[in-house]
Structure formats: C-alpha cells, structure tokens
Design an enzyme around this catalytic site. Structure first.
Site, short mmCIF file in Angstrom:
data_model
loop_
_atom_site.label_atom_id
_atom_site.label_comp_id
_atom_site.label_asym_id
_atom_site.label_seq_id
_atom_site.Cartn_x
_atom_site.Cartn_y
_atom_site.Cartn_z
N TYR A 1 55.98 43.26 40.64
CA TYR A 1 54.88 43.81 41.46
C TYR A 1 55.42 44.67 42.61
CZ TYR A 1 50.49 43.48 44.24
OH TYR A 1 49.35 43.74 44.96
N ASP B 1 40.58 50.00 29.77
CA ASP B 1 41.88 49.51 30.20
C ASP B 1 42.64 50.75 30.69
OD1 ASP B 1 44.52 48.77 30.43
OD2 ASP B 1 44.61 47.70 28.52
N LYS C 1 54.60 48.55 43.15
CA LYS C 1 53.91 49.03 44.36
C LYS C 1 54.79 50.03 45.13
CE LYS C 1 49.93 46.99 44.06
NZ LYS C 1 48.83 47.80 43.49
N SER D 1 51.04 48.13 48.42
CA SER D 1 50.99 46.77 48.98
C SER D 1 52.16 46.61 49.95
CB SER D 1 51.13 45.75 47.85
OG SER D 1 51.37 44.45 48.39
N ARG E 1 35.47 43.73 41.13
CA ARG E 1 35.51 42.72 42.20
C ARG E 1 36.55 43.09 43.26
NH1 ARG E 1 39.49 38.84 40.30
NH2 ARG E 1 40.08 39.32 38.16
N GLY F 1 39.30 49.08 38.48
CA GLY F 1 39.32 47.68 38.92
C GLY F 1 38.20 47.42 39.91
P1 NAP Z 1 41.43 41.44 41.94
O1 NAP Z 1 40.40 40.69 42.75
O2 NAP Z 1 42.29 40.68 41.01
O3 NAP Z 1 40.70 42.64 41.18
C1 NAP Z 1 41.43 43.50 40.36
C2 NAP Z 1 40.50 44.12 39.35
O4 NAP Z 1 41.28 45.01 38.50
C3 NAP Z 1 39.86 43.08 38.43
O5 NAP Z 1 38.47 43.32 38.30
C4 NAP Z 1 40.61 43.29 37.13
O6 NAP Z 1 39.85 42.98 35.97
C5 NAP Z 1 40.89 44.77 37.17
N1 NAP Z 1 41.92 45.15 36.22
C6 NAP Z 1 43.07 44.49 35.92
N2 NAP Z 1 43.74 45.12 34.96
C7 NAP Z 1 43.02 46.20 34.61
C8 NAP Z 1 43.18 47.24 33.64
N3 NAP Z 1 44.26 47.27 32.84
N4 NAP Z 1 42.23 48.19 33.54
C9 NAP Z 1 41.13 48.16 34.32
N5 NAP Z 1 40.91 47.21 35.26
C10 NAP Z 1 41.84 46.23 35.39
O7 NAP Z 1 42.45 42.21 42.91
P2 NAP Z 1 42.31 42.71 44.44
O8 NAP Z 1 42.89 41.66 45.30
O9 NAP Z 1 40.97 43.24 44.70
O10 NAP Z 1 43.39 43.90 44.42
C11 NAP Z 1 43.04 45.26 44.18
C12 NAP Z 1 44.27 46.13 44.33
O11 NAP Z 1 44.83 45.95 45.63
C13 NAP Z 1 45.38 45.78 43.33
O12 NAP Z 1 46.06 46.95 42.95
C14 NAP Z 1 46.28 44.89 44.16
O13 NAP Z 1 47.60 44.90 43.65
C15 NAP Z 1 46.18 45.56 45.52
N6 NAP Z 1 46.52 44.66 46.63
C16 NAP Z 1 45.82 43.50 46.87
C17 NAP Z 1 46.18 42.68 47.94
C18 NAP Z 1 45.46 41.41 48.27
O14 NAP Z 1 45.90 40.69 49.19
N7 NAP Z 1 44.38 41.04 47.60
C19 NAP Z 1 47.25 43.05 48.77
C20 NAP Z 1 47.94 44.23 48.49
C21 NAP Z 1 47.55 45.03 47.43
P3 NAP Z 1 39.89 41.46 35.36
O15 NAP Z 1 39.11 40.65 36.31
O16 NAP Z 1 39.20 41.61 34.01
O17 NAP Z 1 41.33 41.11 35.26
#
Ligand code: NAP
Length: 249
Positions: free
Chosen positions: A150, A59, A154, A138, A12, A9
């Site tokens: 979710y 994936d 997590k 998370s 971004r 992932g």
């Molecule tokens: P994000 O901006 O949505 O980025 C997630 C990335 O994972 C995207 O590039 C997405 O690709 C990719 N992805 C999704 N499904 C996938 C798959 N099956 N195989 C390969 N790549 C895949 O999310 P983020 O906010 O940076 O979050 C990153 C991690 O931190 C996640 O696990 C999230 O649950 C965790 N987290 C985030 C927050 C927060 O506040 N942002 C808080 C707690 C935990 P696409 O763009 O093509 O979908």
C-alpha cells in the site's frame, strides 16, 4: 461552471463524501464502484439534495470495464472533465508474510486503476481544454509497518500525479494528490478488527498522535478534493496535500 465529474470507489467512505461534495459544488457526478447497487445510497443522497448523479459498476483495474464506464458517463452526463481516483483496497501484512496476490491486488487497484481511468478521461479533458484530476494518496506513502504494498502504491500515485501535471498542464488540466491521515471509514474499521481492537480504541490511539486532537472524517478529505477541482485552483498542479490533522503521519 458545472462539469461532469467521476469519483471511483464512490459507494462509501471518502469516495461517497467526495461525490456528494462535488455534486453540491454544482457538478453532475458519476459514482463508480465494484457493485452498482452499492452506489445507490450515494446517488440517492445526491439526488434528494437536488443534484445529478448516476451509479456505474466497474472494476477500475479492468481496461474494458473502464472504457464501458466512460462511454456511459459521456452518453448519460456528458464528457467528464473532473476525475477523482479514490478506489482503494488494503491487503496489509508484514513483508515476510505478504503474498504475491496481496502485492498484485493493491498495485492493480491503486496504480493500474488510476492509470486506466486517467488515460480514458484525459482525452475528454484535452478536447475541452480544461480538466482536474485528483488522486488519493496517503500518509502511508511515507512508510508504514505492514503496508509495503500500500505504501508503495500510494507513493507511486504521487509520482503519477506529478507526471500528469507536467504532461497535461498545457491543455488546461491540473493533477494533484490528497494524502489523508487517519480517516474514520470502513477501511480503518477493518484495520481495527484485523488488529483485534475495537474501532473506538483504534480511533483513540490515532487521535493521541494527531495534533488537532481528533480523527479525520470523509468530509475533511472531500473539502480538499473540492478545492483542487475548483476554478480557483487552476494554477495549482502536481502538488501533494497532506490532510492529516498535523504536519506528519
Ligand atoms: P473504503 O471505505 O474501503 O472505500 C473504498 C471503496 O472503493 C469501496 O466502495 C470499494 O468497493 C471501492 N473499490 C475497491 N476496489 C475497487 C475497484 N477495483 N474498482 C472500483 N471500486 C473499488 O475506503 P476509504 O477509507 O473511503 O478510502 C478511500 C481512498 O482513500 C482509498 O484510496 C484509500 O487508500 C485512501 N485513504 C484512506 C484513508 C483512511 O484512513 N480511510 C487514509 C489514507 C488514504 P468494495 O466495497 O466493493 O470493496
């Protein structure tokens, strides 16, 4: 010592910042995401800063795709010894409205994805006698309205992390989890949209409940991941570090 690291992932958000941070720490980084072209910006930024990175489309929930991805990492960058399981999706809904598909999709990416990637990478870590696995949990693991799927995934990742720590420790491999609070990314931007709020208002709402009085950045999380991946963290394993600007969500 430089290692080969994989960040899932990594196109971004937190994954991109983590890939860049691990490259700055001196590692060669494989940036894995659903769409190879989406990884181009992360890889470009790492290369312009003098680092080494490649983009790989996979994936993480697909066994064959994961195996192909790891083969490419081995042949293009060398055996991977650092793995960050960061890929994630949201399918939020209140329990009574949550569909089977919402449940399965979230379990599949977070849990099956982390399992498949870790199983594939540990073989190289065990051979090397050194490794680091970091899973993105998370604050939602503590329970969060509208996130039965979710929050379960997590919390599951925390049990997964502790078990990897126990099984792999004797091979020089540590496993830890970073549990972010509110971080400004496309994921939280989409949540704001779903709630019918502007992103700025959503940020302000979250900041109100955050002791350090600011929203988190992807770099805040990357710094914690970097620590767990460092040589210095070799005696730290099976831990969950909440990076949330305060003691609770
Ligand atoms: P994000 O901006 O949505 O980025 C997630 C990335 O994972 C995207 O590039 C997405 O690709 C990719 N992805 C999704 N499904 C996938 C798959 N099956 N195989 C390969 N790549 C895949 O999310 P983020 O906010 O940076 O979050 C990153 C991690 O931190 C996640 O696990 C999230 O649950 C965790 N987290 C985030 C927050 C927060 O506040 N942002 C808080 C707690 C935990 P696409 O763009 O093509 O979908």
């Amino acid at each position: 010592m430089p290692h080969t690291a994989i960040v899932t992932g990594g196109a971004r958000g937190i994954g991109a910042a983590t890939a860049e941070r691990l490259a700055r720490d001196g590692n060669a980084v494989a940036v894995i995401d659903l769409d190879e072209s989406a990884c181009a910006e992360t890889v470009g930024r790492i290369r312009s800063a003098g680092g080494t990175a490649i983009a790989i489309e996979a994936d993480v929930a697909d066994t064959a795709a994961v195996e192909r991805a790891i083969d490419r990492v081995v042949s293009e960058l060398g055996a991977p010894t650092i793995l960050v399981n960061n890929a994630g999706i949201l399918r939020d809904n209140l329990l009574f409205k949550m569909t089977d598909a919402d449940w399965d999709a979230v379990m599949s990416v977070h849990l099956r994805g982390a399992f498949l990637m870790s199983r594939a990478v540990q073989a190289h870590q065990v051979t090397a006698g050194w490794g680091r696995i970091v899973n993105l949990s998370s604050t939602s693991a503590l329970g969060n309205r509208g996130q039965a799927n979710y929050a379960t995934a997590k919390a599951g990742l925390q049990g997964f992390t502790k078990t990897l720590a126990i099984e792999l420790g004797r091979y020089g491999v540590t496993a830890n989890a970073v549990a972010p609070g509110f971080i400004m990314t496309d994921m939280t931007r989409a949540t704001a949209e779903r709630m019918g709020m502007s992103f700025d208002d959503f940020i302000a709402l979250n900041v109100q409940h955050t002791p350090v009085a600011r929203a988190g950045t992807p770099e805040d999380i990357a710094a914690a991941v970097s620590y767990f991946c460092s040589e210095d963290a070799g005696f730290v394993s099976g831990q969950v570090l909440y990076v949330a600007g305060g003691p609770r969500a």
